[in-house]
Design a protein around this motif. Sequence first.
Motif, PDB file in Angstrom:
ATOM      1  N   THR A  63     -74.567  -7.878 109.973  1.00 46.62           N
ATOM      2  CA  THR A  63     -75.136  -9.098 109.087  1.00 46.62           C
ATOM      3  C   THR A  63     -76.594  -9.486 109.753  1.00 46.62           C
ATOM      4  OG1 THR A  63     -72.900  -9.718 108.629  1.00 46.62           O
ATOM      5  CG2 THR A  63     -74.697 -11.372 108.570  1.00 46.62           C
ATOM      6  N   LEU A  66     -79.593  -7.427 108.366  1.00 43.55           N
ATOM      7  CA  LEU A  66     -79.529  -7.835 107.009  1.00 43.55           C
ATOM      8  C   LEU A  66     -80.067  -9.132 106.806  1.00 43.55           C
ATOM      9  CD1 LEU A  66     -76.238  -6.551 105.302  1.00 43.55           C
ATOM     10  CD2 LEU A  66     -78.521  -5.625 104.871  1.00 43.55           C
ATOM     11  N   LEU A  67     -79.795 -10.296 107.517  1.00 40.89           N
ATOM     12  CA  LEU A  67     -80.174 -11.515 107.353  1.00 40.89           C
ATOM     13  C   LEU A  67     -81.647 -11.682 107.765  1.00 40.89           C
ATOM     14  CD1 LEU A  67     -79.788 -14.556 107.096  1.00 40.89           C
ATOM     15  CD2 LEU A  67     -79.023 -14.544 109.637  1.00 40.89           C
ATOM     16  N   THR A  70     -83.627  -9.700 104.924  1.00 38.74           N
ATOM     17  CA  THR A  70     -83.448 -10.481 103.778  1.00 38.74           C
ATOM     18  C   THR A  70     -84.561 -11.595 103.626  1.00 38.74           C
ATOM     19  OG1 THR A  70     -81.018 -10.062 103.182  1.00 38.74           O
ATOM     20  CG2 THR A  70     -81.923 -11.842 102.194  1.00 38.74           C
ATOM     21  N   LEU A 225     -76.517 -18.177 104.778  1.00 36.11           N
ATOM     22  CA  LEU A 225     -75.885 -16.908 105.126  1.00 36.11           C
ATOM     23  C   LEU A 225     -75.203 -17.170 106.418  1.00 36.11           C
ATOM     24  CD1 LEU A 225     -78.519 -14.485 104.592  1.00 36.11           C
ATOM     25  CD2 LEU A 225     -76.578 -14.800 102.995  1.00 36.11           C
ATOM     26  N   THR A 229     -70.867 -16.418 106.768  1.00 36.80           N
ATOM     27  CA  THR A 229     -70.491 -15.493 107.764  1.00 36.80           C
ATOM     28  C   THR A 229     -69.500 -16.122 108.572  1.00 36.80           C
ATOM     29  OG1 THR A 229     -72.371 -14.435 107.611  1.00 36.80           O
ATOM     30  CG2 THR A 229     -71.257 -13.952 109.519  1.00 36.80           C
ATOM     31  N   SER A 415     -81.043  -7.500  99.055  1.00 36.58           N
ATOM     32  CA  SER A 415     -80.613  -7.828 100.270  1.00 36.58           C
ATOM     33  C   SER A 415     -79.739  -8.988 100.514  1.00 36.58           C
ATOM     34  CB  SER A 415     -81.913  -7.783 101.129  1.00 36.58           C
ATOM     35  OG  SER A 415     -82.333  -6.549 101.148  1.00 36.58           O
ATOM     36  N   THR A 419     -76.228  -9.212 102.105  1.00 33.36           N
ATOM     37  CA  THR A 419     -75.718  -9.981 103.490  1.00 33.36           C
ATOM     38  C   THR A 419     -74.669 -10.761 102.973  1.00 33.36           C
ATOM     39  OG1 THR A 419     -78.001 -10.146 104.013  1.00 33.36           O
ATOM     40  CG2 THR A 419     -76.772 -11.412 105.047  1.00 33.36           C
TER      41      THR A 419
END
Length: 521
Positions: A63, A66-67, A70, A225, A229, A415, A419
């Motif tokens: 993550t 990806l975070l 993104t 995000l 998470t 993305s 995520t």
Amino acid sequence: MTTPVLSAEESGRMDHRRVVEALTGLLLAMLTAFLSSTIVSNALPTIIRDLHGSQRQYTWVITAALLASTASTPIWGKLSDLVSKKLLVQLAIGVFTAGSVLAGLAGSVDMLIVWRVVQGLGLGGLQSLVVIVIAAMISPRERGRYSGPIAAVMSVATVAGPLLGGVIVDTSWLGWRWCFFVCVPLAVVSAVVVQRTLNLPVVKRKVRIDYLGAALITAGVSDLLIWVTLAGSEFAWGSGTSFALVGTGVVLLALAVWVESRAAEPMIPLRLFRDRTTALATLASVAVGTALFGGAVFLGQYFQIARGHSPTAAGLLTLPMIIGSVLSSTLSGILITRLGRWKAFLVAGSALMVAGFGLLGTIDHSTDLALMGVFLFVLGAGMGMTMQNLVLAVQNTVAPSDLGAASSTVAFFRSLGGTVGVSVLGAILASRVTALTTQGLAAQGIPVAPGGAGIGSLDQLPPFVADIVRAAYGDATATILLVAAVLSLVTVAAIVAIREVPLRTQSGLQRQAAEAELATG
């Protein structure tokens, strides 16, 4: 007075040889980016065990990158409309390389997560800029001619990443750290090739960078995000912390919208969403990202934990998906160039994605691997026809001055969906594994402590208990793949609603030159 002869790069009319030369460096950069994204998947169970990590950290290692990619994608994309695309590609490669080296040197999972953020910043640039530069060089109608090599690189990286990661982990004298170091030489080579082959004109105009908008978008997206998470594991979904994170994220994004509506050069031009194709493609991309990233990330975990295969074997078992993706992407690209039509391929691809995920939603811990290969092939065929053609549809409709911003916006929301997908599906998987493990152990008359058994403790469990946990992982994976199938229905609905526009025959550079000439009168 004679008219000066313009170079291919200056005129925007690059011949096939020049395009191939420039594509070589770009595809090397793309190979590096996708390898770094996938090489960790099969090695991650070993990394987490080695660094004494948890299931939550397992998800965060993925993550975090990806975070970062993104949040940074729209910034890279907008900058590409303002300054040298070549310089930005080189900068992204440099950031990515630094992050890879530092990630390989990490001494704890927490430090690995930090350096994965740095790696993700460079990754976001590479993933968006490569697509933007290709759009600048090649017309939408002709892009299908080059979709084969592009799809092949993406697919080779997708299969080679997990496979290479598995080989590295299984090779005693290398170790998992080389999963990060191995990408560094490729990044350096791609930087050299880009320097020698990529020569694009820089748009000469006053640059106004919307720093406030970029900061608000990054902060707002990151805040939400982090909530997605951590909620359900670090704090309850209905807790004060949860409400505070959601409230802060919504306020920051609302401020970002207000700032973007007034900025001279907004990071994400809101006018883009007034275009039906861009708005629907963005919605479809969110669902695609959620389904693909969220579903695919956990396939390596399924093959290793539920089925007991080595990391190398887990990589090989994904080959049917890669073969399906390469074949469908290449064939659809050729037909799109020949016919000038693209919507039918997008509809077919999204339908195959739903079918693939739906079929994979029927698996358990003992499903025949040959049958799984068929299911993965169907999913791969859908992926190959959908992902790149969604971007093509948007690039074909927007103004040339918005090409970078529009391309990166689609990549951004894909993305973003990925995520969120990894986080939410990871939480569903963990909850389902705990429930199934508890049921299985209770059936054997064994009391279970709260939280159940996780990855870190699996190797230390008695064989018959480990079998119960493995079965739980296998059966729980089907649940999240079924969720991915439902999410993919959103992609089908959005694509069906898109209005097909004939593909343009001018490259992005040619359209920019024509737009500039019109503006100067």
